[in-house]
Design an enzyme around this catalytic site. Structure first.
Site, PDB file in Angstrom:
ATOM      1  CG  ASP A  71      63.430  52.195 -14.505  1.00  0.00           C
ATOM      2  OD1 ASP A  71      62.473  52.334 -15.297  1.00  0.00           O
ATOM      3  OD2 ASP A  71      64.616  52.175 -14.854  1.00  0.00           O
ATOM      4  CG  LEU A  72      60.474  47.053 -15.522  1.00  0.00           C
ATOM      5  CD1 LEU A  72      59.434  46.513 -16.494  1.00  0.00           C
ATOM      6  CD2 LEU A  72      60.912  45.972 -14.544  1.00  0.00           C
ATOM      7  CG  ASP A  73      63.567  48.904 -20.326  1.00  0.00           C
ATOM      8  OD1 ASP A  73      63.952  47.880 -20.912  1.00  0.00           O
ATOM      9  OD2 ASP A  73      62.372  49.246 -20.255  1.00  0.00           O
ATOM     10  CB  THR A  93      58.014  50.219 -16.003  1.00  0.00           C
ATOM     11  OG1 THR A  93      58.704  50.260 -17.252  1.00  0.00           O
ATOM     12  CG2 THR A  93      56.648  49.581 -16.230  1.00  0.00           C
ATOM     13  N   GLY A  94      57.998  52.976 -17.431  1.00  0.00           N
ATOM     14  CA  GLY A  94      57.435  53.669 -18.578  1.00  0.00           C
ATOM     15  C   GLY A  94      56.870  52.704 -19.593  1.00  0.00           C
ATOM     16  CE  LYS A 105      59.290  55.129 -14.657  1.00  0.00           C
ATOM     17  NZ  LYS A 105      60.537  54.345 -14.644  1.00  0.00           N
ATOM     18  CG  ASP A 114      68.191  53.689 -16.004  1.00  0.00           C
ATOM     19  OD1 ASP A 114      68.734  53.592 -17.110  1.00  0.00           O
ATOM     20  OD2 ASP A 114      66.962  53.532 -15.853  1.00  0.00           O
ATOM     21  CG  ASN A 127      61.566  57.425 -17.365  1.00  0.00           C
ATOM     22  OD1 ASN A 127      62.760  57.215 -17.171  1.00  0.00           O
ATOM     23  ND2 ASN A 127      60.733  56.474 -17.726  1.00  0.00           N
TER      24      ASN A 127
END
Length: 273
Positions: free
Chosen positions: A9-11, A43-44, A193, A216, A219
């Site tokens: 995941d990114l953010d 990622t979203g 995801k 985190d 999602n």
């Protein structure tokens, strides 16, 4: 060691609080990729909003965007590319009812395009790709989008979710962002995801026990549950930390993912010896 599929995941996870990559994270991902492991962003974010991060990590793997709605190989054609989309009828109805429902802004995104209707002061902070984007209207929306993002009035959030579920619950799912900002994500029914991660694993013949996933937020839940090792960030929500198999010692500002992976693979090498 068997080949691993590492899903990022990114953010709030791979990126620090300033939405940037720390050098230690870049170095770790390059080292693992050079060792033969598959490092993939899941990622979203849109492709436009994550392409620079993909390039900065020097990845060569497919990427999953829009919470599983798009799987593709950046900068190249890929026979395995897939897309799930939201029916334009949903977008048209939301545009028609936007003001009455209390939706400040609607963002419709495809792989290469972003359209917006309305305006919200915080939109640019979370979705920098919308800057200068064309207006979203029934006429400009020429194809079904991969994802819709709705920035709504906080007191109307539940009512908007209920309205979408009532009229289009058989077509779409609505994800609710955690935290103080009233942001909703609308995706094709049953897409999350984990669906994208499972697709990647199948493409590369990776068994579930050889998948390590980091996240985190809400999602990321299905992805962490699907992975053989689902790891929540120290800064993750309580629900995510409770559901995960493990939790990083350090948060996203402290290179939590890099520390965790370095410890994991160093320990695995030591055990093998």
């Amino acid at each position: 060691m068997e080949q691993k599929l590492i899903a990022l995941d990114l953010d709030g996870t791979t990126l620090n609080a300033n939405s940037q990559l720390n050098p230690a994270t870049i170095q770790t991902m390059q080292r693992l990729q050079a060792a033969g492991h598959i490092v993939s962003i899941v990622t979203g974010r849109s492709y436009q909003g994550s392409r620079a991060i993909y390039d900065a990590l020097h990845l060569t793997s497919p990427m999953i965007n829009f919470n599983g709605s798009l799987g593709h190989l950046p900068h190249q054609s890929w026979a395995g590319e897939y897309q799930f989309t939201v029916n334009k009828a949903v977008v048209t109805a939301l545009l028609d009812q936007r003001v009455q429902l209390g939706i400040n802004e609607i963002i419709a995104e495809t792989k290469h395009a972003t359209l917006t209707a309305g305006q919200d002061l915080i939109a640019g902070k979370f979705f920098p790709e919308i800057a200068g984007s064309p207006e979203l209207t029934p006429q400009t929306l020429t194809r079904n989008p991969n994802s819709l993002v709705l920035l709504v009035q906080a007191e109307r959030r539940t009512a908007v979710v209920d309205w979408i579920d009532h009229y289009f619950g058989d077509l779409v799912d609505v994800g609710v962002w955690g935290g103080p900002n009233a942001i909703l994500e609308v995706t094709s029914k049953g897409v999350h995801k984990a669906k994208g991660l499972a697709y990647l694993a199948k493409q590369f013949n990776i068994e579930r026990q050889n998948i390590i996933a980091f996240g985190d937020e809400h999602n990321d839940l299905e992805m962490l549950q699907f992975a053989g090792l689902g790891v929540a960030m120290a800064n993750g929500t309580e629900a995510i930390r409770t559901a995960a198999d493990d939790v990083t010692t350090y948060d996203n500002d402290q290179d939590g993912v890099a520390h965790y992976l370095n410890d994991y693979f160093d320990a695995s090498v030591a055990l093998a010896e």
